[in-house]
Design a protein around this motif. Sequence first.
Motif, PDB file in Angstrom:
ATOM      1  N   SER A   4       0.823  -1.086   0.206  1.00 45.15           N
ATOM      2  CA  SER A   4      -0.333   0.227   0.104  1.00 45.15           C
ATOM      3  C   SER A   4       0.931   1.149   0.137  1.00 45.15           C
ATOM      4  O   SER A   4       1.861   0.972  -0.033  1.00 45.15           O
ATOM      5  CB  SER A   4      -1.039  -0.043   1.635  1.00 45.15           C
ATOM      6  OG  SER A   4      -0.174   0.468   1.941  1.00 45.15           O
ATOM      7  N   GLU A   5       0.338   2.028  -0.143  1.00 44.38           N
ATOM      8  CA  GLU A   5       0.832   3.435  -0.132  1.00 44.38           C
ATOM      9  C   GLU A   5       1.653   3.820   1.275  1.00 44.38           C
ATOM     10  O   GLU A   5       2.559   4.297   1.758  1.00 44.38           O
ATOM     11  CB  GLU A   5       0.464   4.557  -0.873  1.00 44.38           C
ATOM     12  CG  GLU A   5      -0.363   4.788  -1.792  1.00 44.38           C
ATOM     13  CD  GLU A   5      -1.104   5.796  -2.650  1.00 44.38           C
ATOM     14  OE1 GLU A   5      -0.881   7.145  -1.303  1.00 44.38           O
ATOM     15  OE2 GLU A   5      -2.086   5.738  -3.242  1.00 44.38           O
ATOM     16  N   TYR A   6       1.108   3.430   2.621  1.00 42.52           N
ATOM     17  CA  TYR A   6       1.888   3.403   3.397  1.00 42.52           C
ATOM     18  C   TYR A   6       2.505   2.550   3.622  1.00 42.52           C
ATOM     19  O   TYR A   6       3.812   3.436   4.291  1.00 42.52           O
ATOM     20  CB  TYR A   6       0.374   3.318   4.625  1.00 42.52           C
ATOM     21  CG  TYR A   6       0.893   3.034   5.742  1.00 42.52           C
ATOM     22  CD1 TYR A   6       1.487   4.854   6.251  1.00 42.52           C
ATOM     23  CD2 TYR A   6       1.675   2.543   6.793  1.00 42.52           C
ATOM     24  CE1 TYR A   6       1.781   4.978   7.879  1.00 42.52           C
ATOM     25  CE2 TYR A   6       2.010   2.784   7.736  1.00 42.52           C
ATOM     26  CZ  TYR A   6       2.127   3.671   8.449  1.00 42.52           C
ATOM     27  OH  TYR A   6       2.790   3.335  10.063  1.00 42.52           O
ATOM     28  N   GLU A   7       2.634   1.514   3.517  1.00 41.16           N
ATOM     29  CA  GLU A   7       3.755   0.940   3.762  1.00 41.16           C
ATOM     30  C   GLU A   7       4.964   0.890   2.737  1.00 41.16           C
ATOM     31  O   GLU A   7       6.298   0.756   3.140  1.00 41.16           O
ATOM     32  CB  GLU A   7       3.397  -0.899   2.933  1.00 41.16           C
ATOM     33  CG  GLU A   7       1.996  -1.377   4.442  1.00 41.16           C
ATOM     34  CD  GLU A   7       1.398  -2.224   3.666  1.00 41.16           C
ATOM     35  OE1 GLU A   7       1.667  -3.475   5.343  1.00 41.16           O
ATOM     36  OE2 GLU A   7       1.409  -2.560   2.302  1.00 41.16           O
ATOM     37  N   GLN A   8       4.607   1.997   1.530  1.00 44.06           N
ATOM     38  CA  GLN A   8       5.953   2.673   0.481  1.00 44.06           C
ATOM     39  C   GLN A   8       6.888   3.086   1.175  1.00 44.06           C
ATOM     40  O   GLN A   8       7.957   3.295   1.263  1.00 44.06           O
ATOM     41  CB  GLN A   8       5.268   2.400  -0.508  1.00 44.06           C
ATOM     42  CG  GLN A   8       5.168   1.234  -1.602  1.00 44.06           C
ATOM     43  CD  GLN A   8       4.865   1.863  -2.896  1.00 44.06           C
ATOM     44  OE1 GLN A   8       3.667   2.785  -2.959  1.00 44.06           O
ATOM     45  NE2 GLN A   8       4.275   0.338  -3.861  1.00 44.06           N
ATOM     46  N   ARG A   9       5.855   4.226   1.763  1.00 37.30           N
ATOM     47  CA  ARG A   9       6.067   4.736   2.550  1.00 37.30           C
ATOM     48  C   ARG A   9       6.998   4.725   3.639  1.00 37.30           C
ATOM     49  O   ARG A   9       8.228   5.635   3.818  1.00 37.30           O
ATOM     50  CB  ARG A   9       5.360   6.295   2.596  1.00 37.30           C
ATOM     51  CG  ARG A   9       4.670   7.559   1.718  1.00 37.30           C
ATOM     52  CD  ARG A   9       3.958   8.694   2.539  1.00 37.30           C
ATOM     53  NE  ARG A   9       2.516   7.483   2.763  1.00 37.30           N
ATOM     54  CZ  ARG A   9       2.063   8.844   3.436  1.00 37.30           C
ATOM     55  NH1 ARG A   9       1.539   9.351   3.237  1.00 37.30           N
ATOM     56  NH2 ARG A   9       1.022   7.237   3.912  1.00 37.30           N
ATOM     57  N   VAL A  10       6.379   4.313   4.360  1.00 43.80           N
ATOM     58  CA  VAL A  10       7.461   3.445   5.875  1.00 43.80           C
ATOM     59  C   VAL A  10       8.811   2.964   5.272  1.00 43.80           C
ATOM     60  O   VAL A  10       9.300   3.281   5.673  1.00 43.80           O
ATOM     61  CB  VAL A  10       6.269   2.944   6.212  1.00 43.80           C
ATOM     62  CG1 VAL A  10       6.697   2.458   7.426  1.00 43.80           C
ATOM     63  CG2 VAL A  10       5.795   3.353   7.119  1.00 43.80           C
ATOM     64  N   GLN A  13      11.572   5.150   3.970  1.00 50.51           N
ATOM     65  CA  GLN A  13      11.604   6.277   5.380  1.00 50.51           C
ATOM     66  C   GLN A  13      12.701   4.714   6.053  1.00 50.51           C
ATOM     67  O   GLN A  13      14.043   5.588   6.234  1.00 50.51           O
ATOM     68  CB  GLN A  13      10.813   6.130   5.803  1.00 50.51           C
ATOM     69  CG  GLN A  13      11.415   7.061   7.319  1.00 50.51           C
ATOM     70  CD  GLN A  13       9.750   7.672   8.450  1.00 50.51           C
ATOM     71  OE1 GLN A  13       8.859   6.991   7.896  1.00 50.51           O
ATOM     72  NE2 GLN A  13       9.968   8.158   9.261  1.00 50.51           N
TER      73      GLN A  13
END
Length: 127
Positions: A4-10, A13
């Motif tokens: 998901s987008e959140y997992e990709q951002r994490v 990071q």
Amino acid sequence: MPLSEYEQRVLEQMERHLSTDDPRLANRLTQRGRPATRYLVAVGGTLLGILALLIGVILGPWLGVVLGAAGFVVMFASVAFAFSSPRRQRADGTAPAAGTAPRSSKPPRRGLMDTFEERWNRRREQG
């Protein structure tokens, strides 16, 4: 299953933090295929040496001894190659000259004898 987008951002990071905290480890983790090929060459050499050793046993006394010794040398060299550390490359992609130590910003470590000698000299000066 895509991230998901959140997992990709994490994940991005975490990658940034890793590269800033420990750039050496991050560089090692991003290099692909280099250590694996080293071990594949070593395994291939070991198998070739075992094959030569077995053929040497089958062939007979004189040729077998020579072929068996050569097989043992090939096995030993390939295992030594697997466990030896690879040469480090400079930023320009060339390997350092043989016998030259990498330059370090740290002062050289003093040995135990240097420490004892320094203590001895201080005691002699103090009387």
